[in-house]
Design an enzyme around this catalytic site. Structure first.
Site, PDB file in Angstrom:
ATOM      1  N   ASP A  65       0.824  -1.221   0.000  1.00 27.00           N
ATOM      2  CA  ASP A  65       0.000   0.000   0.000  1.00 27.00           C
ATOM      3  C   ASP A  65       0.854   1.265   0.000  1.00 27.00           C
ATOM      4  OD1 ASP A  65       0.673  -0.845   2.627  1.00 27.00           O
ATOM      5  OD2 ASP A  65      -0.850   0.448   3.517  1.00 27.00           O
ATOM      6  N   HIS A 116      -3.961   7.003   7.213  1.00 32.90           N
ATOM      7  CA  HIS A 116      -3.732   5.554   7.114  1.00 32.90           C
ATOM      8  C   HIS A 116      -4.835   4.802   7.871  1.00 32.90           C
ATOM      9  CE1 HIS A 116      -1.465   1.662   7.248  1.00 32.90           C
ATOM     10  NE2 HIS A 116      -0.950   2.127   6.119  1.00 32.90           N
TER      11      HIS A 116
HETATM   12 ZN   LIG Z   1       0.499   0.893   5.184  1.00 34.56          ZN
HETATM   13 ZN   LIG Z   2       3.037  -1.212   6.485  1.00 26.74          ZN
END
Ligand SMILES: [Zn+2]
Ligand SMILES: [Zn+2]
Length: 308
Positions: free
Chosen positions: A66, A271
């Site tokens: 990600d 996040h």
């Molecule tokens: Zn991440």
């Molecule tokens: Zn990570």
């Protein structure tokens, strides 16, 4: 000088229709720096009308998908757009091997110079500098080797204390630069005027600290102290503190505690885990601990200017 931050993605794990994985664009006096490059970053750059050709440096925090699955696509697009200018990538060791293998097996090549600066140190180090800024790594506590990044304006020269200088006719304009550089002044009679008497401290440099992904760690405090903006991941809420520790992530409350202890000006949360349907819950958890907290969202822009 100014730093302008644009959030391109601030969600964890998988990309979704309205949730993009980590990526940010930092505009430093019209020089663009990309921070992390989750899947879909290039479409986010298009969406927010950011000129690809201005990106000269890319900083990748770690090798979880990600944070870099968008990179090979972006590098290929640069090639298709006939890029000729250099590109520098700062990332954990291993990324060069991954990218080169992807290029090799697809028999692709890039027609611009690509330089990898692989990071391995577990201590904070100066990883980039030019005449305006310096970038320091921020070692983070995650499941794999991870760095945050501190983008900092170079410390400026000292300011002349004109009132103090006026008391000494011997000090001439041609001496000013030495004073700004921190030198003492020697009078004709041999007495020394210390630099502190004749100059004032320069304003604090602009600082932006990016910390994703990390478990709660106070070891970062000396590096991020007094930052103008701190982006600190907040994947979870307090009800999932155990899960945060197990997966080496932070809660919103922990991010706020770090911001408060570091004495930063502003905290940006991000996040976020997709398990939470309402992101305002992150804000509600953080604000009682650190009031100057804001939520990141895709497309959010923040600009800070040099102090005078
Ligand atoms: Zn991440
Ligand atoms: Zn990570």
């Amino acid at each position: 000088m100014s730093l302008k931050l644009t959030i391109l993605g601030c969600h964890s794990a998988t990309p979704r229709t309205f949730a993009h994985p980590s990526s940010q664009l930092l505009d430093i006096n019209n020089q663009f720096v990309l921070i992390d490059c989750g899947e879909g970053t290039q479409t986010q750059l298009r969406k927010y009308k950011i000129k690809f050709s201005k990106i000269k440096h890319i900083f990748i925090s770690h090798l979880h998908g990600d944070h870099y699955y968008g990179l090979i696509g972006l590098l290929s697009t640069f090639g298709l757009l006939n890029r000729k200018t250099e590109l520098h990538i700062f990332a954990p060791a291993g990324l060069k091997e991954i990218i080169n293998l992807q290029l090799k097996l697809s028999k692709s090549w890039l027609n611009y110079p690509l330089y990898f600066h692989e990071l391995t140190s577990k201590k904070s180090e100066l990883i980039y500098e030019d005449e305006k800024i310096e970038v320091h790594s921020i070692p983070l506590r995650h499941r794999i080797y991870t760095n945050g990044f501190l983008f900092q304006e170079k410390t400026r020269e000292r300011k002349l204390n004109i009132q103090a200088i006026a008391n000494y006719k011997e000090i001439e304009i041609c001496d000013y630069q030495n004073l700004k550089n921190g030198k003492d002044f020697v009078l004709k009679n041999g007495n020394i005027l210390t630099n502190k008497e004749l100059t004032l401290k320069p304003p604090n440099p602009l600082k932006y600290a990016y910390c994703s992904d990390t478990a709660y760690t106070e070891e970062i405090l000396p590096i991020i102290a007094k930052a103008d903006i701190l982006y600190h991941e907040s994947t979870f809420l307090e009800q999932h503190t155990e899960l945060a520790e197990k997966t080496k992530h932070s809660t919103a409350g922990q991010a706020a505690t770090i911001a408060q202890m570091a004495g930063v000006n502003k905290l940006l949360l991000g996040h976020y885990s997709s398990r939470y349907k309402d992101e305002n819950l992150f804000l509600e958890e953080a604000k009682p601990i650190f009031d100057h907290t804001e939520l990141s969202f895709e497309g959010k822009e923040i600009e800070i200017f040099s102090k005078t």
